[in-house]
Design a protein around this motif. Structure first.
Motif, PDB file in Angstrom:
ATOM      1  N   PRO A   1      25.743  21.066  46.882  1.00 14.20           N
ATOM      2  CA  PRO A   1      24.734  22.031  46.437  1.00 14.20           C
ATOM      3  C   PRO A   1      23.868  21.470  45.303  1.00 14.20           C
ATOM      4  O   PRO A   1      24.352  20.704  44.468  1.00 14.20           O
ATOM      5  CB  PRO A   1      25.552  23.228  45.957  1.00 14.20           C
ATOM      6  CG  PRO A   1      26.924  22.735  45.763  1.00 14.20           C
ATOM      7  CD  PRO A   1      27.106  21.538  46.634  1.00 14.20           C
ATOM      8  N   ARG A   2      22.606  21.854  45.319  1.00 14.75           N
ATOM      9  CA  ARG A   2      21.680  21.422  44.286  1.00 14.75           C
ATOM     10  C   ARG A   2      21.242  22.667  43.510  1.00 14.75           C
ATOM     11  O   ARG A   2      20.860  23.674  44.105  1.00 14.75           O
ATOM     12  CB  ARG A   2      20.457  20.772  44.927  1.00 14.75           C
ATOM     13  CG  ARG A   2      19.574  20.024  43.954  1.00 14.75           C
ATOM     14  CD  ARG A   2      18.500  19.260  44.701  1.00 14.75           C
ATOM     15  NE  ARG A   2      17.429  20.111  45.221  1.00 14.75           N
ATOM     16  CZ  ARG A   2      16.392  20.523  44.495  1.00 14.75           C
ATOM     17  NH1 ARG A   2      16.271  20.158  43.234  1.00 14.75           N
ATOM     18  NH2 ARG A   2      15.463  21.283  45.034  1.00 14.75           N
ATOM     19  N   GLU A   3      21.325  22.585  42.198  1.00 24.62           N
ATOM     20  CA  GLU A   3      20.934  23.721  41.379  1.00 24.62           C
ATOM     21  C   GLU A   3      19.415  23.731  41.241  1.00 24.62           C
ATOM     22  O   GLU A   3      18.829  22.826  40.651  1.00 24.62           O
ATOM     23  CB  GLU A   3      21.607  23.635  40.004  1.00 24.62           C
ATOM     24  CG  GLU A   3      21.632  24.971  39.312  1.00 24.62           C
ATOM     25  CD  GLU A   3      22.651  25.030  38.183  1.00 24.62           C
ATOM     26  OE1 GLU A   3      22.677  24.104  37.367  1.00 24.62           O
ATOM     27  OE2 GLU A   3      23.409  26.020  38.131  1.00 24.62           O
TER      28      GLU A   3
ATOM     29  N   SER B   1       9.054  29.896  44.085  1.00 24.07           N
ATOM     30  CA  SER B   1       9.229  30.931  45.121  1.00 24.07           C
ATOM     31  C   SER B   1      10.652  31.483  45.092  1.00 24.07           C
ATOM     32  O   SER B   1      10.867  32.688  45.277  1.00 24.07           O
ATOM     33  CB  SER B   1       8.912  30.364  46.511  1.00 24.07           C
ATOM     34  OG  SER B   1       7.554  29.978  46.585  1.00 24.07           O
ATOM     35  N   THR B   2      11.608  30.608  44.843  1.00 26.05           N
ATOM     36  CA  THR B   2      13.010  31.042  44.724  1.00 26.05           C
ATOM     37  C   THR B   2      13.148  32.077  43.605  1.00 26.05           C
ATOM     38  O   THR B   2      13.796  33.114  43.780  1.00 26.05           O
ATOM     39  CB  THR B   2      13.914  29.822  44.440  1.00 26.05           C
ATOM     40  OG1 THR B   2      13.784  28.890  45.511  1.00 26.05           O
ATOM     41  CG2 THR B   2      15.365  30.232  44.279  1.00 26.05           C
ATOM     42  N   LEU B   3      12.505  31.801  42.480  1.00 22.93           N
ATOM     43  CA  LEU B   3      12.571  32.725  41.341  1.00 22.93           C
ATOM     44  C   LEU B   3      11.991  34.090  41.719  1.00 22.93           C
ATOM     45  O   LEU B   3      12.601  35.134  41.439  1.00 22.93           O
ATOM     46  CB  LEU B   3      11.831  32.123  40.135  1.00 22.93           C
ATOM     47  CG  LEU B   3      11.743  32.989  38.890  1.00 22.93           C
ATOM     48  CD1 LEU B   3      13.127  33.369  38.366  1.00 22.93           C
ATOM     49  CD2 LEU B   3      10.937  32.292  37.787  1.00 22.93           C
TER      50      LEU B   3
ATOM     51  N   SER C   1       5.574  21.464  42.808  1.00 21.81           N
ATOM     52  CA  SER C   1       6.061  21.907  44.099  1.00 21.81           C
ATOM     53  C   SER C   1       7.566  21.609  44.195  1.00 21.81           C
ATOM     54  O   SER C   1       8.009  20.533  43.795  1.00 21.81           O
ATOM     55  CB  SER C   1       5.276  21.157  45.172  1.00 21.81           C
ATOM     56  OG  SER C   1       5.599  21.659  46.411  1.00 21.81           O
ATOM     57  N   GLY C   2       8.335  22.573  44.669  1.00 16.06           N
ATOM     58  CA  GLY C   2       9.766  22.369  44.866  1.00 16.06           C
ATOM     59  C   GLY C   2      10.619  22.661  43.641  1.00 16.06           C
ATOM     60  O   GLY C   2      11.845  22.541  43.678  1.00 16.06           O
ATOM     61  N   VAL C   3       9.991  23.080  42.552  1.00 19.23           N
ATOM     62  CA  VAL C   3      10.740  23.295  41.310  1.00 19.23           C
ATOM     63  C   VAL C   3      11.503  24.623  41.317  1.00 19.23           C
ATOM     64  O   VAL C   3      12.431  24.826  40.528  1.00 19.23           O
ATOM     65  CB  VAL C   3       9.789  23.169  40.087  1.00 19.23           C
ATOM     66  CG1 VAL C   3       8.969  24.435  39.887  1.00 19.23           C
ATOM     67  CG2 VAL C   3      10.568  22.818  38.830  1.00 19.23           C
TER      68      VAL C   3
HETATM   69  N1  LIG Z   1      16.672  29.116  51.689  1.00 19.94           N
HETATM   70  C1  LIG Z   1      16.772  27.852  51.207  1.00 19.94           C
HETATM   71  N2  LIG Z   1      17.777  27.031  51.609  1.00 19.94           N
HETATM   72  C2  LIG Z   1      17.908  25.790  51.119  1.00 19.94           C
HETATM   73  N3  LIG Z   1      17.063  25.255  50.215  1.00 19.94           N
HETATM   74  C3  LIG Z   1      16.054  26.012  49.785  1.00 19.94           C
HETATM   75  C4  LIG Z   1      15.849  27.349  50.238  1.00 19.94           C
HETATM   76  N4  LIG Z   1      14.759  27.861  49.615  1.00 19.94           N
HETATM   77  C5  LIG Z   1      14.300  26.888  48.809  1.00 19.94           C
HETATM   78  N5  LIG Z   1      15.082  25.780  48.900  1.00 19.94           N
HETATM   79  C6  LIG Z   1      14.896  24.540  48.125  1.00 19.94           C
HETATM   80  O1  LIG Z   1      14.814  24.898  46.774  1.00 19.94           O
HETATM   81  C7  LIG Z   1      13.824  24.125  46.107  1.00 19.94           C
HETATM   82  C8  LIG Z   1      12.799  25.034  45.480  1.00 19.94           C
HETATM   83  O2  LIG Z   1      12.021  25.658  46.487  1.00 19.94           O
HETATM   84  P1  LIG Z   1      10.873  26.700  46.160  1.00 19.94           P
HETATM   85  O3  LIG Z   1      11.436  27.792  45.359  1.00 19.94           O
HETATM   86  O4  LIG Z   1      10.221  27.048  47.448  1.00 19.94           O
HETATM   87  O5  LIG Z   1       9.897  25.812  45.250  1.00 19.94           O
HETATM   88  P2  LIG Z   1       8.380  26.053  44.823  1.00 19.94           P
HETATM   89  O6  LIG Z   1       8.008  27.442  45.248  1.00 19.94           O
HETATM   90  O7  LIG Z   1       8.354  25.858  43.349  1.00 19.94           O
HETATM   91  O8  LIG Z   1       7.565  25.009  45.524  1.00 19.94           O
HETATM   92  C9  LIG Z   1      13.249  23.176  47.150  1.00 19.94           C
HETATM   93  O9  LIG Z   1      13.911  21.947  47.036  1.00 19.94           O
HETATM   94  C10 LIG Z   1      13.586  23.851  48.450  1.00 19.94           C
HETATM   95  O10 LIG Z   1      13.742  22.903  49.468  1.00 19.94           O
END
Ligand SMILES: Nc1ncnc2c1ncn2[C@@H]1O[C@H](COP(=O)(O)OP(=O)(O)O)[C@@H](O)[C@H]1O
Ligand SMILES: [Mg+2]
Length: 223
Positions: free
Chosen positions: A16-18, A44-46, A39-41
């Motif tokens: 797992p990656r935090e 969207s997850t937040l 990008s990727g930080v």
């Molecule tokens: N549902 C998921 N399953 C696995 N990895 C995810 C998922 N959603 C996001 N990630 C990973 O989490 C990281 C952050 O993604 P994201 O929140 O979309 O970044 P951002 O919106 O800042 O570009 C990325 O490395 C992405 O690949």
């Protein structure tokens, strides 16, 4: 208004990656912040964690003193439907519904009477410059138009918390100015809170303050 404490989220099975670690954020009533970051930080997850669309590993999100993790699925869905407006990066419009029906969705799901729905949807579509596209289907629209439909849908029920993920990524600069003004107006009118995720410094400058999301967490940026 919105209080986030120690929010952490990892993805991945065996290794797992935090993505987010110990995120802290406190938004007062009427406060509108921009979040910038590579990008990727995890931007969207937040937003997904704040909206209760995803569950954190650790930490809490409280909206108006109500903690998301204390709610069951049905209660979380209800809270989201009534109180949150989310402009998704990928729009998430329903392809089999017209533009007007897509925008009406938060109102119809919340049981708003149909006469009121027609009025609010009409006004909202006019505000995003899409009055003439009310009867069109998403497949008939350009990327910029789809983005404006997504914005109209996120604002139509006057949410307490507005979450906008790159809402001007697909629109021309002139439309961006209008859209950003609408988003800000909404947050200020409802005395709620708003988070604008953006790559654009010009867009971020329309917020009250700017935060940078890095692997170290959220940090203030001086305008
Ligand atoms: N549902 C998921 N399953 C696995 N990895 C995810 C998922 N959603 C996001 N990630 C990973 O989490 C990281 C952050 O993604 P994201 O929140 O979309 O970044 P951002 O919106 O800042 O570009 C990325 O490395 C992405 O690949
Ligand atoms: Mg993203």
């Amino acid at each position: 208004m919105l209080v986030i404490k120690g929010l952490s989220k990892s993805y991945g099975g065996a290794r797992p990656r935090e993505v987010l670690r110990g995120i802290e954020l406190d938004l007062a009533a009427g406060e509108y912040v921009a979040i910038m970051g590579e990008s990727g930080v995890g931007k969207s997850t937040l937003l997904n964690l704040i909206a209760g669309l995803d569950v954190p590993d650790r930490g809490t999100v409280a909206l108006h003193g109500v903690e998301m993790s204390a709610l069951d699925d049905a209660e979380r869905t209800l809270l989201r439907r009534e109180r949150i407006g989310f402009v998704f990066q990928a729009f998430h419009l329903l392809p089999h519904l017209t533009v007007a029906q897509n925008v009406a969705l938060p109102l119809s799901l919340n049981g708003v009477p149909s006469a009121q729905i027609a009025e609010r949807v009409g006004a909202m579509l006019a505000a995003v410059g899409l009055a003439s596209a009310a009867g069109a289907y998403p497949r008939e629209l350009s990327g910029g138009e789809l983005q404006r439909v997504a914005i109209a849908r996120a604002l139509v029920h006057r949410p307490l918390l507005l979450l906008a993920d790159e809402p001007t990524g697909n629109v021309d600069p002139e439309t961006a100015v209008q859209v950003l003004a609408l988003l800000r107006e909404q947050v200020k009118r409802e005395s709620g809170a708003g988070i604008l995720v953006t790559h654009s410094a010009a867009a971020a400058a329309t917020a009250d303050r700017i935060l940078a999301l890095t692997s170290e967490g959220l940090h203030p940026v001086t305008k």
